[in-house]
Write a protein that holds these residues in place. Structure first.
Motif, PDB file in Angstrom:
ATOM      1  N   LEU A  86      83.742  77.062  33.641  1.00  0.00           N
ATOM      2  CA  LEU A  86      83.512  76.290  33.298  1.00  0.00           C
ATOM      3  C   LEU A  86      83.687  74.644  33.614  1.00  0.00           C
ATOM      4  N   PHE A  87      85.132  74.785  33.083  1.00  0.00           N
ATOM      5  CA  PHE A  87      86.035  72.571  32.669  1.00  0.00           C
ATOM      6  C   PHE A  87      85.726  72.431  34.696  1.00  0.00           C
ATOM      7  N   GLY A  88      85.890  74.171  35.674  1.00  0.00           N
ATOM      8  CA  GLY A  88      86.572  73.640  36.634  1.00  0.00           C
ATOM      9  C   GLY A  88      85.131  72.910  37.972  1.00  0.00           C
ATOM     10  N   SER A  89      84.207  73.256  36.818  1.00  0.00           N
ATOM     11  CA  SER A  89      83.167  73.131  37.660  1.00  0.00           C
ATOM     12  C   SER A  89      83.110  71.279  37.275  1.00  0.00           C
ATOM     13  N   ILE A  90      83.193  71.369  36.054  1.00  0.00           N
ATOM     14  CA  ILE A  90      83.041  69.394  36.297  1.00  0.00           C
ATOM     15  C   ILE A  90      83.730  69.017  37.191  1.00  0.00           C
ATOM     16  N   VAL A  91      84.862  69.940  37.256  1.00  0.00           N
ATOM     17  CA  VAL A  91      86.418  68.986  38.083  1.00  0.00           C
ATOM     18  C   VAL A  91      85.446  68.915  39.965  1.00  0.00           C
ATOM     19  N   VAL A  92      84.966  70.615  40.230  1.00  0.00           N
ATOM     20  CA  VAL A  92      84.556  70.863  40.874  1.00  0.00           C
ATOM     21  C   VAL A  92      83.248  68.884  41.136  1.00  0.00           C
ATOM     22  N   ASN A  93      82.573  69.601  40.720  1.00  0.00           N
ATOM     23  CA  ASN A  93      81.088  68.500  40.808  1.00  0.00           C
ATOM     24  C   ASN A  93      81.871  66.741  41.080  1.00  0.00           C
ATOM     25  N   ASN A  94      82.693  66.555  40.417  1.00  0.00           N
ATOM     26  CA  ASN A  94      82.804  64.788  40.159  1.00  0.00           C
ATOM     27  C   ASN A  94      83.529  64.936  41.303  1.00  0.00           C
ATOM     28  N   VAL A  95      84.362  65.418  42.606  1.00  0.00           N
ATOM     29  CA  VAL A  95      85.223  66.042  43.167  1.00  0.00           C
ATOM     30  C   VAL A  95      84.260  65.589  44.249  1.00  0.00           C
ATOM     31  N   GLY A  96      83.107  65.994  44.379  1.00  0.00           N
ATOM     32  CA  GLY A  96      82.393  66.347  44.901  1.00  0.00           C
ATOM     33  C   GLY A  96      81.836  64.966  45.795  1.00  0.00           C
ATOM     34  N   ARG A  97      81.548  64.273  44.109  1.00  0.00           N
ATOM     35  CA  ARG A  97      80.558  63.171  44.583  1.00  0.00           C
ATOM     36  C   ARG A  97      81.590  62.252  44.860  1.00  0.00           C
ATOM     37  N   PHE A  98      82.507  62.022  44.544  1.00  0.00           N
ATOM     38  CA  PHE A  98      83.544  60.939  44.689  1.00  0.00           C
ATOM     39  C   PHE A  98      83.459  61.154  46.069  1.00  0.00           C
ATOM     40  N   LEU A  99      83.541  62.068  47.002  1.00  0.00           N
ATOM     41  CA  LEU A  99      83.662  62.307  48.013  1.00  0.00           C
ATOM     42  C   LEU A  99      82.475  61.809  49.224  1.00  0.00           C
ATOM     43  N   SER A 100      81.656  62.071  48.444  1.00  0.00           N
ATOM     44  CA  SER A 100      80.239  62.184  49.473  1.00  0.00           C
ATOM     45  C   SER A 100      79.744  60.636  49.315  1.00  0.00           C
ATOM     46  N   GLY A 101      80.696  59.086  48.436  1.00  0.00           N
ATOM     47  CA  GLY A 101      80.455  58.661  47.830  1.00  0.00           C
ATOM     48  C   GLY A 101      79.660  57.954  46.623  1.00  0.00           C
ATOM     49  N   PHE A 102      78.621  59.042  46.320  1.00  0.00           N
ATOM     50  CA  PHE A 102      78.405  58.869  44.741  1.00  0.00           C
ATOM     51  C   PHE A 102      79.457  58.559  43.973  1.00  0.00           C
ATOM     52  N   SER A 103      78.713  57.992  42.965  1.00  0.00           N
ATOM     53  CA  SER A 103      79.013  57.240  42.133  1.00  0.00           C
ATOM     54  C   SER A 103      80.103  57.984  40.900  1.00  0.00           C
ATOM     55  N   PHE A 104      81.209  58.241  41.092  1.00  0.00           N
ATOM     56  CA  PHE A 104      81.465  59.567  40.381  1.00  0.00           C
ATOM     57  C   PHE A 104      82.403  58.970  38.451  1.00  0.00           C
ATOM     58  N   THR A 105      82.610  59.790  37.643  1.00  0.00           N
ATOM     59  CA  THR A 105      83.093  59.920  36.299  1.00  0.00           C
ATOM     60  C   THR A 105      84.564  59.723  36.009  1.00  0.00           C
ATOM     61  N   PRO A 106      85.393  58.915  36.138  1.00  0.00           N
ATOM     62  CA  PRO A 106      86.963  59.621  36.552  1.00  0.00           C
ATOM     63  C   PRO A 106      86.968  60.051  34.797  1.00  0.00           C
ATOM     64  N   ILE A 107      86.560  59.400  33.947  1.00  0.00           N
ATOM     65  CA  ILE A 107      86.996  60.167  32.568  1.00  0.00           C
ATOM     66  C   ILE A 107      86.285  61.887  32.539  1.00  0.00           C
ATOM     67  N   ALA A 108      85.191  62.446  32.601  1.00  0.00           N
ATOM     68  CA  ALA A 108      84.930  63.445  33.400  1.00  0.00           C
ATOM     69  C   ALA A 108      85.872  63.903  34.281  1.00  0.00           C
ATOM     70  N   LEU A 109      86.168  63.144  35.011  1.00  0.00           N
ATOM     71  CA  LEU A 109      87.063  64.521  36.063  1.00  0.00           C
ATOM     72  C   LEU A 109      88.509  64.168  35.402  1.00  0.00           C
ATOM     73  N   ALA A 110      89.373  63.652  34.275  1.00  0.00           N
ATOM     74  CA  ALA A 110      89.943  63.322  33.617  1.00  0.00           C
ATOM     75  C   ALA A 110      89.875  64.685  32.938  1.00  0.00           C
ATOM     76  N   GLN A 111      88.788  64.913  31.864  1.00  0.00           N
ATOM     77  CA  GLN A 111      88.378  65.518  30.979  1.00  0.00           C
ATOM     78  C   GLN A 111      88.799  67.124  31.596  1.00  0.00           C
ATOM     79  N   GLY A 112      87.617  67.006  32.331  1.00  0.00           N
ATOM     80  CA  GLY A 112      87.717  68.032  33.572  1.00  0.00           C
ATOM     81  C   GLY A 112      89.056  68.737  33.725  1.00  0.00           C
ATOM     82  N   SER A 113      89.811  67.811  34.525  1.00  0.00           N
ATOM     83  CA  SER A 113      91.326  68.249  34.565  1.00  0.00           C
ATOM     84  C   SER A 113      91.852  68.804  33.404  1.00  0.00           C
TER      85      SER A 113
END
Length: 139
Positions: A86-113
């Motif tokens: 569950l928490f790993g999917s937050i990280v994967v989703n945010n990393v995917g958004r970052f790599l694809s050029g969409f806006s990602f949420t650094p706070i959500a990435l940090a929390q998920g990590s």
């Protein structure tokens, strides 16, 4: 189980369960503020407690009964795979958004990590005696 292992499990349980409960309560407040009540808070508290069960249960079970404790540790390690996913999917989703050029949420990435890291450390804490026992048998 050593006191440090129990402390790591309990702190991780508070982090993971608290994050889940606060996120759920925040979503409930945002979705329907007029329906939000103490019952909603109790529900999300119980949901966070249930999600964190694989973390806090082995920390509170006494090691007096070795067979039960061993089964509890193994079962909780298997159940801990769900919060890790569950928490790993937050990280994967945010990393995917970052790599694809969409806006990602650094706070959500940090929390998920942090939460995924907590779950992985707790998996290691729960399974370490099994690894050690296996290594002692092979040598």
């Amino acid at each position: 189980m050593p006191l440090l292992s129990r402390a790591v499990l309990l702190i991780s349980a508070a982090l993971c369960g608290g994050f889940f409960a606060l996120s759920g309560a925040g979503f409930s407040w945002a979705a329907e503020p007029d329906q939000f009540s103490n019952g909603t808070l109790v529900f999300w508290f119980a949901a966070g407690l249930a999600l964190a069960t694989p973390l806090w249960l082995p920390a509170v079970v006494p090691a007096r009964y070795p067979r039960f404790f061993k089964v509890c540790r193994r079962a909780c390690a298997v159940l801990l795979l769900f919060p890790t996913w569950l928490f790993g999917s937050i990280v994967v989703n945010n990393v995917g958004r970052f790599l694809s050029g969409f806006s990602f949420t650094p706070i959500a990435l940090a929390q998920g990590s942090v939460l995924t890291g907590c779950c992985l450390v707790c998996l290691f804490v729960l399974l370490w005696p099994e690894f050690r026992r296996h290594a002692d048998r092979t040598t």
